[in-house]
Scaffold this motif. Structure first.
Motif, PDB file in Angstrom:
ATOM      1  N   PHE A  64       0.846  -1.197   0.000  1.00  0.00           N
ATOM      2  CA  PHE A  64       0.000   0.000   0.000  1.00  0.00           C
ATOM      3  C   PHE A  64       0.885   1.251   0.000  1.00  0.00           C
ATOM      4  CE2 PHE A  64      -4.623   0.767   1.047  1.00  0.00           C
ATOM      5  CZ  PHE A  64      -5.063  -0.235   0.209  1.00  0.00           C
ATOM      6  N   GLY A  65       1.941   1.202   0.807  1.00  0.00           N
ATOM      7  CA  GLY A  65       2.865   2.346   0.892  1.00  0.00           C
ATOM      8  C   GLY A  65       3.502   2.633  -0.458  1.00  0.00           C
ATOM      9  N   LYS A  66       3.923   1.569  -1.119  1.00  0.00           N
ATOM     10  CA  LYS A  66       4.517   1.726  -2.455  1.00  0.00           C
ATOM     11  C   LYS A  66       3.508   2.407  -3.384  1.00  0.00           C
ATOM     12  CE  LYS A  66       8.531  -0.623  -2.875  1.00  0.00           C
ATOM     13  NZ  LYS A  66       9.715  -0.086  -3.510  1.00  0.00           N
ATOM     14  N   LEU A  67       2.281   1.892  -3.372  1.00  0.00           N
ATOM     15  CA  LEU A  67       1.251   2.427  -4.267  1.00  0.00           C
ATOM     16  C   LEU A  67       0.988   3.908  -3.985  1.00  0.00           C
ATOM     17  CD1 LEU A  67      -0.918   1.881  -6.413  1.00  0.00           C
ATOM     18  CD2 LEU A  67      -2.430   1.078  -4.621  1.00  0.00           C
ATOM     19  N   PHE A  68       0.886   4.243  -2.679  1.00  0.00           N
ATOM     20  CA  PHE A  68       0.542   5.620  -2.322  1.00  0.00           C
ATOM     21  C   PHE A  68       1.717   6.570  -2.439  1.00  0.00           C
ATOM     22  CE2 PHE A  68      -3.881   6.032  -0.983  1.00  0.00           C
ATOM     23  CZ  PHE A  68      -4.281   4.721  -1.148  1.00  0.00           C
ATOM     24  N   SER A  69       2.930   6.029  -2.577  1.00  0.00           N
ATOM     25  CA  SER A  69       4.047   6.953  -2.788  1.00  0.00           C
ATOM     26  C   SER A  69       4.434   7.004  -4.274  1.00  0.00           C
ATOM     27  CB  SER A  69       5.231   6.587  -1.906  1.00  0.00           C
ATOM     28  OG  SER A  69       5.582   5.252  -2.135  1.00  0.00           O
ATOM     29  N   GLY A  70       3.558   6.454  -5.112  1.00  0.00           N
ATOM     30  CA  GLY A  70       3.788   6.568  -6.561  1.00  0.00           C
ATOM     31  C   GLY A  70       4.818   5.580  -7.084  1.00  0.00           C
ATOM     32  N   GLU A  71       5.169   4.593  -6.234  1.00  0.00           N
ATOM     33  CA  GLU A  71       6.099   3.562  -6.700  1.00  0.00           C
ATOM     34  C   GLU A  71       5.310   2.315  -7.123  1.00  0.00           C
ATOM     35  OE1 GLU A  71       9.278   2.879  -3.862  1.00  0.00           O
ATOM     36  OE2 GLU A  71       9.003   4.938  -3.177  1.00  0.00           O
ATOM     37  N   THR A  72       6.042   1.320  -7.611  1.00  0.00           N
ATOM     38  CA  THR A  72       5.353   0.120  -8.092  1.00  0.00           C
ATOM     39  C   THR A  72       5.291  -0.931  -6.986  1.00  0.00           C
ATOM     40  OG1 THR A  72       6.300   0.599 -10.239  1.00  0.00           O
ATOM     41  CG2 THR A  72       5.353  -1.594  -9.958  1.00  0.00           C
ATOM     42  N   PRO A  73       4.082  -1.332  -6.569  1.00  0.00           N
ATOM     43  CA  PRO A  73       3.982  -2.386  -5.556  1.00  0.00           C
ATOM     44  C   PRO A  73       4.298  -3.760  -6.172  1.00  0.00           C
ATOM     45  CG  PRO A  73       1.804  -1.724  -6.271  1.00  0.00           C
ATOM     46  CD  PRO A  73       2.773  -0.851  -7.015  1.00  0.00           C
ATOM     47  N   THR A  74       4.447  -4.767  -5.333  1.00  0.00           N
ATOM     48  CA  THR A  74       4.698  -6.123  -5.860  1.00  0.00           C
ATOM     49  C   THR A  74       3.560  -6.506  -6.815  1.00  0.00           C
ATOM     50  OG1 THR A  74       5.481  -6.578  -3.616  1.00  0.00           O
ATOM     51  CG2 THR A  74       5.444  -8.420  -5.136  1.00  0.00           C
ATOM     52  N   VAL A  75       2.328  -6.330  -6.357  1.00  0.00           N
ATOM     53  CA  VAL A  75       1.167  -6.456  -7.250  1.00  0.00           C
ATOM     54  C   VAL A  75       0.146  -5.380  -6.848  1.00  0.00           C
ATOM     55  CG1 VAL A  75       1.319  -8.950  -7.729  1.00  0.00           C
ATOM     56  CG2 VAL A  75       0.047  -8.160  -5.729  1.00  0.00           C
ATOM     57  N   TYR A  76      -0.783  -5.103  -7.769  1.00  0.00           N
ATOM     58  CA  TYR A  76      -1.829  -4.108  -7.505  1.00  0.00           C
ATOM     59  C   TYR A  76      -3.078  -4.806  -6.949  1.00  0.00           C
ATOM     60  CZ  TYR A  76       0.936  -0.721 -10.086  1.00  0.00           C
ATOM     61  OH  TYR A  76       1.937   0.135 -10.481  1.00  0.00           O
ATOM     62  N   PRO A  77      -3.830  -4.145  -6.058  1.00  0.00           N
ATOM     63  CA  PRO A  77      -5.056  -4.748  -5.532  1.00  0.00           C
ATOM     64  C   PRO A  77      -6.026  -5.165  -6.652  1.00  0.00           C
ATOM     65  CG  PRO A  77      -4.470  -2.816  -4.248  1.00  0.00           C
ATOM     66  CD  PRO A  77      -3.544  -2.838  -5.435  1.00  0.00           C
TER      67      PRO A  77
END
Ligand code: NAP
Length: 278
Positions: free
Chosen positions: A123-136
């Motif tokens: 979630f942190g990755k997603l909200f900081s504009g980075e790429t998460p391991t996978v998207y929800p």
């Protein structure tokens, strides 16, 4: 009359491609789903996930625990799965019983096996504009569906109704990444009708029938995430399909729109995690 955003058709296309992909691997992905308690809706969701995974050749295991399992026992089980090399994806079915902290559970799943994309790391990755391991899964499914119909979001005003952690919040970030202008509405939003009228794309995830055709801008795109049973037991979405489909250019039906895309995204995420683990 609006063009239907057909989630079933896209699901069938993606899943048949995924099956071919999985067939080529000698070792197979393994998805473990943890189900706590007796929630009937959760049981149905978990069963569907297991059946879909198995059809694709994904090894799928459901670990069922009684409602009174302690948090420590559950966290220890997750740690065991984190350390088990044969397990490539872990999903804890929500909601959890009240005595178990969802935060502690999400904190314990290793991000490399977080198939829902719900851990604080992802979630942190997603909200900081980075790429998460996978998207929800549900937001990812919505974007796949829009993409399939070549609906571009750049510069558009996208109104999301609902701010839950599984739909509205992550979706808002993913749509920002598409360079749209995003408005997120919720139960305290004033002038919801005025806001909806300015939307090029409306994505509604509320669980109540709140949108009628006359509220919409001509030729807008409607994605209906909501699902609930009306007083006659009929499955409905947030949008009055009949009136909205006269105004919108594209509309996703309920059922058959976003629902099939959510499970498709779960399968895509399972393969992505597996491939990253190789
Ligand atoms: P949720 O956690 O209950 O969130 C509902 C959201 O709607 C909340 O943000 C709430 O605002 C907002 N809301 C409630 N009444 C409203 C109103 N009158 N006007 C504007 N906003 C209002 O639900 P969820 O888990 O996100 O699910 C939402 C719906 O989508 C449900 O019907 C669920 O079954 C469905 N769903 C479908 C899929 C799928 O795959 N098709 C996946 C996930 C969810 P507050 O934050 O202020 O309370």
């Amino acid at each position: 009359m609006a063009i239907i955003l057909d989630g079933k058709k896209l699901r069938d296309k993606i899943l048949s491609e995924l099956k071919l992909k999985i067939d080529k691997y000698e070792t197979k992905p393994k998805l473990v789903v943890i189900l706590v308690g007796e929630n009937p809706a959760s049981k149905i969701y978990v069963n569907n996930k297991k059946k879909t995974a198995e059809k694709l050749g994904i090894i799928s295991e459901v670990l069922e625990y009684p409602e009174n399992i302690t948090e420590t026992e559950l966290l220890n089980k997750i740690k065991e799965l984190n350390n088990d090399k044969s397990v490539t994806a872990i999903l804890v079915q929500l909601p959890l019983p009240k005595h178990i902290s969802k935060e502690n559970v999400m904190n314990t799943i290793t991000p490399e096996k977080d198939v829902d994309g719900f851990t604080p790391y992802n979630f942190g990755k997603l909200f900081s504009g980075e790429t998460p391991t996978v998207y929800p899964c549900t937001p990812k499914g919505i974007l796949l569906l829009l993409n399939e119909y070549n609906i571009k979001l750049e510069g558009k005003h996208v109104v999301i109704i609902g701010r839950s952690n599984i739909v509205g919040r992550p979706l808002s970030q993913m749509i920002l990444n598409e360079n749209a202008t995003v408005t997120v509405c919720h139960s305290h939003t004033q002038n919801l009708t005025d806001i909806i009228k300015t939307a090029d794309v409306v994505i509604s995830a509320v669980g109540k029938n709140i949108i009628k055709g006359e509220m919409l801008k001509n030729d807008c795109v409607i994605v209906d995430v909501g699902i609930f049973k009306d007083e006659n037991g009929k499955t409905r979405g947030d949008v009055d399909f009949e009136s909205a489909s006269q105004i919108a250019s594209y509309i996703s039906p309920v059922p058959g729109g976003v629902g099939p895309m959510t499970i498709t995204s779960l399968m895509l995420n399972t393969i992505e995690l597996f491939e990253k683990s190789l």
